[in-house]
Design an enzyme around this catalytic site. Sequence first.
Site, short mmCIF file in Angstrom:
data_model
loop_
_atom_site.label_atom_id
_atom_site.label_comp_id
_atom_site.label_asym_id
_atom_site.label_seq_id
_atom_site.Cartn_x
_atom_site.Cartn_y
_atom_site.Cartn_z
N ASN A 21 -20.52 1.62 -4.37
CA ASN A 21 -19.78 3.09 -4.32
C ASN A 21 -19.62 3.28 -2.85
O ASN A 21 -20.71 3.33 -2.07
CB ASN A 21 -20.80 4.02 -5.01
CG ASN A 21 -20.13 5.36 -4.94
OD1 ASN A 21 -19.56 5.79 -3.85
ND2 ASN A 21 -20.20 6.41 -5.66
N GLU A 49 -15.60 5.41 -6.21
CA GLU A 49 -15.08 6.48 -5.36
C GLU A 49 -14.41 6.02 -4.28
O GLU A 49 -14.57 6.11 -3.12
CB GLU A 49 -16.55 7.09 -4.91
CG GLU A 49 -17.19 8.23 -5.82
CD GLU A 49 -17.93 9.11 -4.95
OE1 GLU A 49 -17.18 10.22 -4.63
OE2 GLU A 49 -19.33 9.04 -4.83
N TYR A 124 -17.60 4.41 -12.87
CA TYR A 124 -18.25 5.47 -12.16
C TYR A 124 -18.51 6.75 -12.94
O TYR A 124 -17.65 7.46 -13.41
CB TYR A 124 -17.32 6.03 -10.96
CG TYR A 124 -17.77 7.08 -10.17
CD1 TYR A 124 -18.95 7.22 -9.65
CD2 TYR A 124 -16.78 8.10 -9.71
CE1 TYR A 124 -19.48 8.27 -9.10
CE2 TYR A 124 -17.27 9.17 -9.06
CZ TYR A 124 -18.79 9.22 -8.70
OH TYR A 124 -19.32 10.45 -7.76
N ASP A 164 -21.85 2.78 -10.21
CA ASP A 164 -22.49 3.70 -10.00
C ASP A 164 -22.68 4.56 -11.42
O ASP A 164 -21.66 5.33 -11.60
CB ASP A 164 -21.95 4.50 -9.01
CG ASP A 164 -22.94 6.13 -8.68
OD1 ASP A 164 -23.84 6.26 -9.37
OD2 ASP A 164 -22.32 6.77 -7.81
N ASN A 166 -24.93 6.58 -12.31
CA ASN A 166 -25.77 7.83 -12.01
C ASN A 166 -26.73 8.25 -12.82
O ASN A 166 -26.88 9.64 -13.24
CB ASN A 166 -24.50 8.95 -11.87
CG ASN A 166 -23.86 9.37 -10.71
OD1 ASN A 166 -24.77 9.44 -9.79
ND2 ASN A 166 -22.75 9.37 -10.29
N ASP A 277 -23.70 6.04 1.34
CA ASP A 277 -24.94 6.54 1.07
C ASP A 277 -25.36 5.70 0.01
O ASP A 277 -26.61 5.61 -0.44
CB ASP A 277 -25.09 8.03 0.71
CG ASP A 277 -23.87 8.38 -0.39
OD1 ASP A 277 -23.28 7.40 -0.63
OD2 ASP A 277 -23.82 9.39 -0.96
N HIS A 278 -24.69 4.63 -0.67
CA HIS A 278 -24.97 3.59 -1.70
C HIS A 278 -25.23 2.34 -0.67
O HIS A 278 -24.54 2.12 0.26
CB HIS A 278 -24.29 3.48 -2.68
CG HIS A 278 -24.15 4.64 -3.68
ND1 HIS A 278 -24.31 4.69 -4.86
CD2 HIS A 278 -23.26 6.03 -3.42
CE1 HIS A 278 -24.57 5.95 -5.56
NE2 HIS A 278 -23.79 6.58 -4.53
#
Length: 287
Positions: A21, A49, A124, A164, A166, A277-278
Amino acid sequence: MPSTPAASTPSAQPLRIATINVNGVRAAYRKGMGDWLAGRDVDILAIQEVRASTEDLEGLLGPDWSILHDAATAKGRAGVALASRSTAAIHRVELGAEDFDSAGRWLEADYEVNGTIVTVVSTYVHSGETDTPKQVEKYKFLDAMLARLPELAAHSERAVVLGDLNVGHRTLDIKNWRGNRKHAGFLPEERAYFDRILGAEDEADYNAGAGLGWVDVGRKWAGEVEGPYTWWSQRGKAFDTDTGWRLDYQLATPLLAASVVGYAVDRADAYDQRWSDHSPVVVDYAL
């Protein structure tokens, strides 16, 4: 499935599939994603993303990559892509009922590797938000996944859904699990979906139903240990203290999972060296 011929991806070495991501691919490239990709020898790359156009992706990755891209309905949001070293055959981008908007969240393709067809999905899943319409949409997407996964397994004995997702499936997958039991990403209802996806096909859980038999490659490879985490909040010292979540997965059919010979989370050496951030999750499949 459309009867599109599969792509050819020649490889004498194990097939290396990575997922990341990027939290905006243009920003990720400005921060160093290109250097990581140039040195990682990836055969197939799943991106989530994207938040950019197909032309942006082509310009950033360069002419050596064949790119499939499904953008989100809302410009600048979500977006999933698959990049490979040779042309891919796209099979499906829609997921779920016709009135459900899955654009920018689900992309499938077949690749021919040493005479073997491997089906790869970049996905995603919605982040969700407890007791809001966002969580309703997340459950709709997870329901659609449950319906699609058996069809994928029937289509290809070697299939992998990566991205991702989540959801932290187990307490091992989130450092501060006690403080997040009522938060989206670690709700019991969300985790039950993963219980079913990863449950054995000949077993049934009272809450989750019959298992679909897919394999969590990361957990199988790492064993019963905390993490390895793949996402850390940008706030505070989460990255420095490794207070993370394992949100990025490669879920494989049993036959493909049995061929795994390497698994890595490419965690940056320091906070200021991150380009998302991943962290990328990289798996080698010996076919």
